[in-house]
Design a protein around this motif. Structure first.
Motif, PDB file in Angstrom:
ATOM      1  N   PHE A  16       0.765  -1.238   0.217  1.00  0.00           N
ATOM      2  CA  PHE A  16      -0.055   0.070   0.466  1.00  0.00           C
ATOM      3  C   PHE A  16       0.459   1.077   0.097  1.00  0.00           C
ATOM      4  CE2 PHE A  16      -3.968  -1.699   2.766  1.00  0.00           C
ATOM      5  CZ  PHE A  16      -4.438  -2.796   1.140  1.00  0.00           C
ATOM      6  N   THR A  69       1.117   1.461  -4.297  1.00  0.00           N
ATOM      7  CA  THR A  69       0.219   1.056  -5.337  1.00  0.00           C
ATOM      8  C   THR A  69      -1.210   1.843  -4.156  1.00  0.00           C
ATOM      9  OG1 THR A  69       0.559  -0.478  -6.449  1.00  0.00           O
ATOM     10  CG2 THR A  69      -1.910  -0.111  -5.949  1.00  0.00           C
ATOM     11  N   ALA A  98      -4.331   2.199  -1.470  1.00  0.00           N
ATOM     12  CA  ALA A  98      -4.789   0.966  -1.036  1.00  0.00           C
ATOM     13  C   ALA A  98      -6.376   0.749  -1.601  1.00  0.00           C
ATOM     14  CB  ALA A  98      -5.239   1.480   0.669  1.00  0.00           C
ATOM     15  N   LYS A  99      -6.469   1.666  -2.074  1.00  0.00           N
ATOM     16  CA  LYS A  99      -7.711   1.826  -3.357  1.00  0.00           C
ATOM     17  C   LYS A  99      -8.224   1.484  -4.730  1.00  0.00           C
ATOM     18  CE  LYS A  99      -7.481   6.498  -4.918  1.00  0.00           C
ATOM     19  NZ  LYS A  99      -7.784   7.873  -5.733  1.00  0.00           N
ATOM     20  N   ARG A 100      -6.817   1.100  -5.110  1.00  0.00           N
ATOM     21  CA  ARG A 100      -6.382   0.050  -6.284  1.00  0.00           C
ATOM     22  C   ARG A 100      -6.375  -1.253  -6.439  1.00  0.00           C
ATOM     23  NH1 ARG A 100      -8.286   3.543  -9.064  1.00  0.00           N
ATOM     24  NH2 ARG A 100      -6.900   5.759  -9.582  1.00  0.00           N
ATOM     25  N   TRP A 101      -6.339  -1.560  -4.573  1.00  0.00           N
ATOM     26  CA  TRP A 101      -6.324  -3.688  -4.244  1.00  0.00           C
ATOM     27  C   TRP A 101      -7.321  -3.549  -3.859  1.00  0.00           C
ATOM     28  CZ3 TRP A 101      -1.590  -6.151  -3.243  1.00  0.00           C
ATOM     29  CH2 TRP A 101      -0.331  -5.428  -3.355  1.00  0.00           C
ATOM     30  N   GLY A 102      -7.471  -5.416  -4.530  1.00  0.00           N
ATOM     31  CA  GLY A 102      -8.718  -5.609  -4.086  1.00  0.00           C
ATOM     32  C   GLY A 102      -8.437  -7.583  -3.387  1.00  0.00           C
ATOM     33  N   ARG A 114     -12.969  -7.211  -1.774  1.00  0.00           N
ATOM     34  CA  ARG A 114     -13.297  -5.239  -1.228  1.00  0.00           C
ATOM     35  C   ARG A 114     -11.778  -4.777  -1.814  1.00  0.00           C
ATOM     36  NH1 ARG A 114     -13.753  -6.285   4.928  1.00  0.00           N
ATOM     37  NH2 ARG A 114     -14.231  -4.689   4.793  1.00  0.00           N
ATOM     38  N   LEU A 115     -12.000  -3.614  -1.341  1.00  0.00           N
ATOM     39  CA  LEU A 115     -11.172  -1.972  -1.889  1.00  0.00           C
ATOM     40  C   LEU A 115      -9.909  -2.684  -0.119  1.00  0.00           C
ATOM     41  CD1 LEU A 115     -12.563   0.299  -3.139  1.00  0.00           C
ATOM     42  CD2 LEU A 115     -11.500  -1.232  -4.389  1.00  0.00           C
ATOM     43  N   GLY A 116      -8.717  -2.148  -0.707  1.00  0.00           N
ATOM     44  CA  GLY A 116      -7.774  -2.200   0.508  1.00  0.00           C
ATOM     45  C   GLY A 116      -8.072  -1.304   1.306  1.00  0.00           C
ATOM     46  N   SER A 117      -8.787   0.274   1.248  1.00  0.00           N
ATOM     47  CA  SER A 117      -9.250   1.054   1.417  1.00  0.00           C
ATOM     48  C   SER A 117     -10.663   1.031   2.487  1.00  0.00           C
ATOM     49  CB  SER A 117      -9.081   1.972   0.523  1.00  0.00           C
ATOM     50  OG  SER A 117     -10.690   2.140   0.061  1.00  0.00           O
ATOM     51  N   LYS A 118     -11.397  -0.108   3.077  1.00  0.00           N
ATOM     52  CA  LYS A 118     -12.001  -1.008   2.824  1.00  0.00           C
ATOM     53  C   LYS A 118     -11.813  -1.902   4.042  1.00  0.00           C
ATOM     54  CE  LYS A 118     -15.390   1.249   0.369  1.00  0.00           C
ATOM     55  NZ  LYS A 118     -16.589   0.865  -0.039  1.00  0.00           N
TER      56      LYS A 118
END
Length: 63
Positions: free
Chosen positions: A9, A48, A50-54, A58-62
């Motif tokens: 992240f 990358t 966090a909002k671009r990770w799955g 789920r999104l990494g940002s969540k």
């Protein structure tokens, strides 16, 4: 030559731990393959958002 690519992240790469992280990864390679591997070990930290990770759908940002 060992090449270590770390995807992480972006938010975790604040610039204060990067050098220590790279040093520790290089030490692990050197411990495993011997001192002669140190000068041939490359490390790339790829941030990358966090909002671009799955992760698990789920999104990494969540997380």
């Amino acid at each position: 030559m060992p090449f270590i690519s770390v995807r992480i992240f972006e938010e975790r790469l604040d610039g204060t731990q990067d050098e220590e992280f790279i040093k520790n990864l290089t030490e692990a390679v050197t411990k495993t393959f011997g001192e002669e591997s140190r000068s041939h070990t490359w490390v790339a930290l790829e941030g990358t958002p966090a909002k671009r990770w799955g992760i698990a759908g789920r999104l990494g940002s969540k997380l």
